[in-house]
Structures are given as C-alpha cells and as structure tokens.
Design a protein around this motif. Structure first.
Motif, PDB file in Angstrom:
ATOM      1  N   GLY A  62     -13.798  29.842   9.494  1.00 51.68           N
ATOM      2  CA  GLY A  62     -13.287  30.277  10.786  1.00 51.68           C
ATOM      3  C   GLY A  62     -13.864  31.625  11.179  1.00 51.68           C
ATOM      4  N   ASN A  93      -6.843  35.438  14.600  1.00 53.24           N
ATOM      5  CA  ASN A  93      -7.677  34.264  14.841  1.00 53.24           C
ATOM      6  C   ASN A  93      -7.760  34.038  16.344  1.00 53.24           C
ATOM      7  OD1 ASN A  93      -8.903  31.804  15.087  1.00 53.24           O
ATOM      8  ND2 ASN A  93      -7.652  30.768  13.571  1.00 53.24           N
ATOM      9  N   GLU A  97     -10.536  27.083  15.455  1.00 54.21           N
ATOM     10  CA  GLU A  97     -10.243  26.438  14.170  1.00 54.21           C
ATOM     11  C   GLU A  97      -9.515  27.437  13.284  1.00 54.21           C
ATOM     12  OE1 GLU A  97     -13.939  26.780  11.290  1.00 54.21           O
ATOM     13  OE2 GLU A  97     -14.595  25.974  13.213  1.00 54.21           O
ATOM     14  N   LEU A  99      -8.571  30.118  10.596  1.00 48.56           N
ATOM     15  CA  LEU A  99      -9.228  31.227   9.920  1.00 48.56           C
ATOM     16  C   LEU A  99      -8.613  31.293   8.528  1.00 48.56           C
ATOM     17  CD1 LEU A  99     -10.934  33.822   9.773  1.00 48.56           C
ATOM     18  CD2 LEU A  99      -9.034  35.027  10.878  1.00 48.56           C
TER      19      LEU A  99
END
Length: 108
Positions: A62, A93, A97, A99
């Motif tokens: 990520g 994040n 997607e 992290l």
C-alpha cells in the motif's frame, strides 16, 4: 497471534488492525511491541510523541502519508521509517488499498 482492532488510534481516523507477531514474553523486556498493522483506505494512526522508546515502520504494501515530526512524505512498500525518543509521527492511508506495515517499538 493476538489481533486487536483499535478505533481512533492516537486520535486517528477510523480503525486499525494490529496483529502482535511476538508476545510480551517473547520480547524479553527488550522491546515494547512487534506487530503487523493494517490501515484500510481512509484510516489513520494519529500523531503521537514517543517517550522512553522509539518506533520503526517497515512498509509491506500500500501507500500512505507519513508525518515525521512535522515533515510529511509519501511511504510505500519497501520504505522504512524511524521515530526516535521525544519525537512524534503519524501515518494515514490515502490510497485505494490497505496500507500494511510492521511496527517495532524499541525501549531505550
């Protein structure tokens, strides 16, 4: 492996998932934590200052925005961060997607 879900960790957004990779007994009093941390999109670990210890992150997957004592930078897989005693950091994040990173808290 002991897994925790922590809401608003250090005042952050959403929640994080912390999977303790070693128990307190296995750390032998030398470190405070060795864990895999997952931040879902939009979640963060809020800014906090370390007292009596330091912390390193190793980013597994990520991408995130890392605040290193006021200096903000992007971190991604393969990056390592280090925050020494008396300094602060946060991570968020902002991607699409999860992290995922390893966190190690090192005692002084």
């Amino acid at each position: 492996m002991n897994t925790e879900i922590i809401e608003h960790a250090s005042g952050g957004k959403g929640h994080l998932v912390k999977e303790h990779l070693l128990s307190v007994e296995q750390l032998l009093g030398k470190n405070d934590m060795f864990a895999r941390v997952t931040l879902e999109p939009g979640c963060s670990l809020g800014y906090h200052v370390h007292h009596g210890n330091a912390e390193a992150y190793y980013i597994l997957s990520g991408e995130g925005e890392y605040d290193d004592n006021g200096t903000v930078r992007t971190v991604k897989a393969g990056d390592v961060t280090y925050t020494s005693d008396g300094m602060g950091h946060s991570i968020e994040n902002k991607g699409g997607e999860n992290l995922v990173f390893i966190a190690l808290i090192i005692k002084n």
